[in-house]
Write a protein that holds these residues in place. Sequence first.
Motif, PDB file in Angstrom:
ATOM      1  N   LEU A  28       0.822  -1.212   0.000  1.00 40.67           N
ATOM      2  CA  LEU A  28       0.000   0.000   0.000  1.00 40.67           C
ATOM      3  C   LEU A  28       0.857   1.264   0.000  1.00 40.67           C
ATOM      4  O   LEU A  28       0.552   2.231  -0.703  1.00 40.67           O
TER       5      LEU A  28
ATOM      6  N   ILE B  21      -3.710   7.744   1.236  1.00 38.59           N
ATOM      7  CA  ILE B  21      -2.616   7.044   1.903  1.00 38.59           C
ATOM      8  C   ILE B  21      -1.569   8.060   2.350  1.00 38.59           C
ATOM      9  O   ILE B  21      -1.036   8.824   1.542  1.00 38.59           O
TER      10      ILE B  21
ATOM     11  N   THR C 194       2.009   8.656   4.909  1.00 36.84           N
ATOM     12  CA  THR C 194       3.092   8.016   5.657  1.00 36.84           C
ATOM     13  C   THR C 194       3.792   9.067   6.517  1.00 36.84           C
ATOM     14  O   THR C 194       4.228  10.100   5.999  1.00 36.84           O
TER      15      THR C 194
END
Length: 467
Positions: free
Chosen positions: A383, A403, A405
């Motif tokens: 992912l 998404i 991070t």
Amino acid sequence: MAKITFHGAAQEVTGSCHLLSTPALGEVLLDCGMQQGMRTKHKVSRKQFNFNPHTIDAVILSHAHLDHSGRLPSLVHDGFQGPIYCTEATSQLLPVMLFDSLSLYENDLMRENRKLKRKGKPEIEPMYSKTDVLQVLDLLKPIAYKEKKQLAEQASLCFYDAGHILGSAIVELKFDDEGIQKTLVFSGDLGNKDTLLMNDPTLLEHADIVLMEGTYGDREHKSLGDTLTQFKEVLHQAFENGGNVMIPAFAVGRTQELLLYLGKLQMAGELDNWQIFLDSPMAIEVTQIYDQWLPTLDCEGVKPLCTGEQTLLKNFLSTLHLMVTADDSMSINKISKGALIIAGSGMCTGGRITHHFKHRIWDSRNTLIFVGFQAYGTLGRILVEGAQHIKLFGDDFIVKAQIETLGGFSAHAGQRELINWVANFKSFPKVVLVHGEPDALAALSEKLQQEHNIKAEIPILGQSIEF
């Protein structure tokens, strides 16, 4: 001459297991961890050890994470009967870790055997059982930090705070080798100094050989201040998007840091009206253990929790909900927006987080935030690398959730901290790099050579080094 053989975490980040052979100590294992990732999840029948557990005299455990401790029950099952040395906090965390791992293993084994039975093939015998886990716990010999433990007439052990998770230790072994006093230092996993909860890793100065992890040997972390700002902004945008947030988090270490950071944002009035769900019985149990040890952790980071009635689980986050049962977890599915869900597993290889993906990953209003290292071959890594479709529970799902991070929340030291830690040794030890992917270890080795003229070795699986 003393010899160490690398049976795991050699050019990979899981499966820590190093065998020290010396007349003064006999055969001693440094860690006995399991491999983790999609490649190994269902390999329930693979051979466990390339050495004889009967001949191992002792195990020295750096910390409780399963990639360092998870094969201890199999070691006992296959004949090991010696002491297992660890810190006091690690001895409290291990029952939680090992019984949770046993449950997952037994479920995997049951599914595998059902398939074999349908094909008329013989079933796989279990590699270990509850009895073996209990035996591991009976063999634990807890030692306080900086307490010198005599292991033999001419051999001693001392643990120092590694600052990675609760109870994590740097291992220092001193022993006589053919009339020469030698010192081995094993870093275990070194912590990130830029955190609020854990103490800084202890600096040591003398060793003949140093085994050091290199998980982040090729990169630096974003600063904690920048990461908290990014975290706040991502959460605010997610709230504006009108969806939910999913955070895969390791039950030990990362979850507790997240609760502290969320609490600090809430106290500063910088957290939107999120309902926070800690959806992991294991993480809840582990956090209760952390709460017992709060006064020993970083004084500035946990100072607000050490006054009055506040702990990580109590009165610190006013909107925190503890989800213990499966029904508790499934009840979150009814919430269309405003839920911030912290659930395992940290690398998305199973656990409740995958069920939340099933209900939310296909909706662009939702946000998925990664706050920890994702090993090669795991769903989390896939992912992070931008997969647009994933397979879960036999079905295909399109990935439309945002998404994100956040690198600064890592519990591992970054490249600069690793270099500074090993460069602090004044005795010019042999340096061996373990627990890192090949590119990370190569980059770290090059930096050590350039900056400090340290020629680090990077062993392969099964290799032995004499010192």
